[in-house]
Design a protein around this motif. Structure first.
Motif, short mmCIF file in Angstrom:
data_model
loop_
_atom_site.label_atom_id
_atom_site.label_comp_id
_atom_site.label_asym_id
_atom_site.label_seq_id
_atom_site.Cartn_x
_atom_site.Cartn_y
_atom_site.Cartn_z
N PRO A 56 -2.99 -7.31 28.17
CA PRO A 56 -2.72 -8.60 28.82
C PRO A 56 -2.88 -9.79 27.86
N GLY A 57 -3.80 -9.69 26.91
CA GLY A 57 -3.99 -10.79 25.96
C GLY A 57 -2.78 -10.96 25.06
N ARG A 58 -2.26 -9.85 24.58
CA ARG A 58 -1.06 -9.90 23.75
C ARG A 58 0.12 -10.47 24.56
N GLU A 59 0.25 -10.03 25.81
CA GLU A 59 1.34 -10.55 26.65
C GLU A 59 1.22 -12.07 26.81
N ALA A 60 -0.01 -12.54 27.05
CA ALA A 60 -0.22 -13.98 27.23
C ALA A 60 0.13 -14.73 25.95
N ALA A 61 -0.25 -14.16 24.80
CA ALA A 61 0.03 -14.81 23.51
C ALA A 61 1.55 -14.90 23.29
N VAL A 62 2.27 -13.81 23.63
CA VAL A 62 3.74 -13.82 23.48
C VAL A 62 4.33 -14.92 24.36
N LEU A 63 3.88 -14.99 25.61
CA LEU A 63 4.43 -16.00 26.54
C LEU A 63 4.11 -17.41 26.08
N ARG A 64 2.89 -17.63 25.61
CA ARG A 64 2.53 -18.99 25.14
C ARG A 64 3.40 -19.40 23.95
N ARG A 81 9.02 -15.09 34.26
CA ARG A 81 9.49 -13.99 35.13
C ARG A 81 10.28 -12.95 34.33
N ILE A 82 11.18 -13.46 33.49
CA ILE A 82 12.03 -12.54 32.71
C ILE A 82 11.15 -11.71 31.78
N TRP A 83 10.20 -12.37 31.11
CA TRP A 83 9.36 -11.61 30.17
C TRP A 83 8.36 -10.70 30.88
N ARG A 84 7.93 -11.06 32.09
CA ARG A 84 7.05 -10.14 32.83
C ARG A 84 7.77 -8.81 33.02
N GLU A 85 9.06 -8.87 33.35
CA GLU A 85 9.80 -7.63 33.57
C GLU A 85 9.97 -6.87 32.26
N ILE A 86 10.17 -7.63 31.17
CA ILE A 86 10.29 -6.97 29.85
C ILE A 86 8.96 -6.26 29.52
N PHE A 87 7.82 -6.96 29.74
CA PHE A 87 6.52 -6.34 29.45
C PHE A 87 6.32 -5.06 30.26
N MET A 88 6.67 -5.13 31.55
CA MET A 88 6.45 -3.95 32.39
C MET A 88 7.40 -2.82 32.00
N ALA A 89 8.62 -3.19 31.58
CA ALA A 89 9.56 -2.16 31.12
C ALA A 89 9.00 -1.50 29.86
N SER A 90 8.38 -2.30 28.96
CA SER A 90 7.86 -1.66 27.75
C SER A 90 6.57 -0.90 28.03
N THR A 91 5.82 -1.35 29.04
CA THR A 91 4.63 -0.57 29.42
C THR A 91 5.08 0.80 29.96
N ALA A 92 6.17 0.79 30.77
CA ALA A 92 6.67 2.05 31.34
C ALA A 92 7.16 3.01 30.25
N ILE A 93 7.67 2.46 29.15
CA ILE A 93 8.11 3.32 28.03
C ILE A 93 6.89 4.06 27.45
N GLN A 94 5.72 3.42 27.54
CA GLN A 94 4.52 3.97 26.89
C GLN A 94 3.73 4.91 27.80
N GLY A 95 4.07 4.96 29.09
CA GLY A 95 3.36 5.87 29.99
C GLY A 95 3.40 5.36 31.41
N PRO A 96 2.94 6.21 32.35
CA PRO A 96 2.98 5.79 33.75
C PRO A 96 2.03 4.63 34.01
N PRO A 194 -8.15 -10.22 23.20
CA PRO A 194 -8.08 -11.69 23.16
C PRO A 194 -6.65 -12.19 23.02
N SER A 195 -6.38 -13.35 23.65
CA SER A 195 -5.03 -13.93 23.59
C SER A 195 -4.99 -15.15 22.69
N GLY A 196 -6.16 -15.61 22.23
CA GLY A 196 -6.19 -16.83 21.42
C GLY A 196 -6.68 -18.03 22.22
N ASP A 197 -6.61 -17.95 23.54
CA ASP A 197 -7.14 -19.03 24.40
C ASP A 197 -7.62 -18.36 25.68
#
Ligand SMILES: C=C(O[C@@H]1C=C(C(=O)O)C=C[C@H]1O)C(=O)O
Length: 278
Positions: A56-64, A81-96, A194-197
């Motif tokens: 989640p920290g990495r995701e937040a850093a990407v979005l910021r 919204r668009i990137w949330r779906e991208i994150f979840m799509a890449s999470t699904a690639i890595q496992g259930p 950590p996300s940096g903030d």
């Protein structure tokens, strides 16, 4: 040769703009496929180790980072919204990946759905303990639970009994700040990244009659910048939950300056970002 009448100017303009959109869609699709291939390489390298692929920290850093460079008519909320779906799509690639929620206000389910997307399985449990057990047992990847509140009683205060460090708070929802809207915490069987903030949750066990003001003062004296401090009177003890600025680690010298030996970092999460100006 039969005469083919030229299309009216408005239609020609639409066709030209749609051709531009088609070309952009192809370019975006190419990039999405390339991104997915990189995620698959990351998963294949096993560099992230076992356990939940969610960071989640990495995701937040990407979005910021993206929101800081964002401009134009596309709303910031839509970018997220668009990137949330991208994150979840890449999470699904890595496992259930699935969610165990406890949703006394049903807002928690909506927050989970908004954050983890429409395809992610979300099961609602009747108590926080059952949702957390689903994560401990490996049935679910994360739990989504109501954010701690001043009105919490001993029974609803799941945060007072969290099995740290096995389970930790890793995110706070929603990521786009929504003043006075319900909030939820995400608990995972992995430490937060950590996300940096970031903000951290510190649980302190003080003596039974410890006044809130003394706890807040002790935190300030130790150099810990606290936002809200929740206080739960629990029999022989006072449990205080403080939201501390920054990503707090167990070996932080400021913790040693506190007058109470029983202090537990429950986890940390990215500070929320601003939405679109109304
Ligand atoms: C790709 C990763 O895994 C997940 C997906 C991410 C992404 O799509 O950018 C970011 C963080 C993780 O939740 C990663 O850890 O970088």
């Amino acid at each position: 040769m039969p005469d083919t009448p030229a299309p009216p100017p408005a239609e020609a303009e639409i066709a030209a703009l749609r051709a531009e959109i088609d070309a952009l869609d192809d370019a975006m699709h190419d990039l999405l496929m390339q991104r997915a291939a990189v995620v698959a390489r990351l998963a294949g390298s096993r560099a992230k180790g076992q356990g939940s692929p969610l960071r989640p920290g990495r995701e937040a850093a990407v979005l910021r980072r993206l929101l800081a460079r964002h401009s134009g008519p596309l709303a910031r909320e839509r970018v997220v919204r668009i990137w949330r779906e991208i994150f979840m799509a890449s999470t699904a690639i890595q496992g259930p990946f699935s969610v165990a929620a406890h949703a006394p206000q049903s807002a928690e389910t909506r927050l989970a759905r908004t954050h983890f997307g429409p395809i992610t399985p979300i099961r609602v449990h009747p108590t926080p303990a059952r949702a957390l057990a689903a994560v401990s047992d490996g049935e679910a990847s994360v739990a989504v639970l109501p954010a701690p509140a001043e009105t919490d009683q001993a029974e609803s205060a799941w945060w007072a009994r969290l099995d740290v460090p096995r389970l930790q708070v890793v995110a706070r929802l929603p990521f786009i700040a929504a003043p006075s809207a319900p909030e939820a915490l995400v608990v995972a069987p992995v430490p937060p990244d950590p996300s940096g903030d970031d903000r951290s949750l510190l649980l302190i066990e003080a003596e039974a009659d410890a006044p809130r003001g003394r706890i807040a003062q002790a935190l300030a004296d130790a150099g810990l910048a606290a936002g809200a401090v929740l206080v739960l009177r629990a029999g022989e003890a006072t449990l205080a939950l403080a939201e501390i600025e920054g990503f707090l680690r167990a070996d932080d010298a400021r913790l040693a300056a506190l007058p109470w030996a029983r202090r537990t970092i429950l986890g940390a999460y990215a500070a929320p970002v601003a939405g679109d100006a109304p």
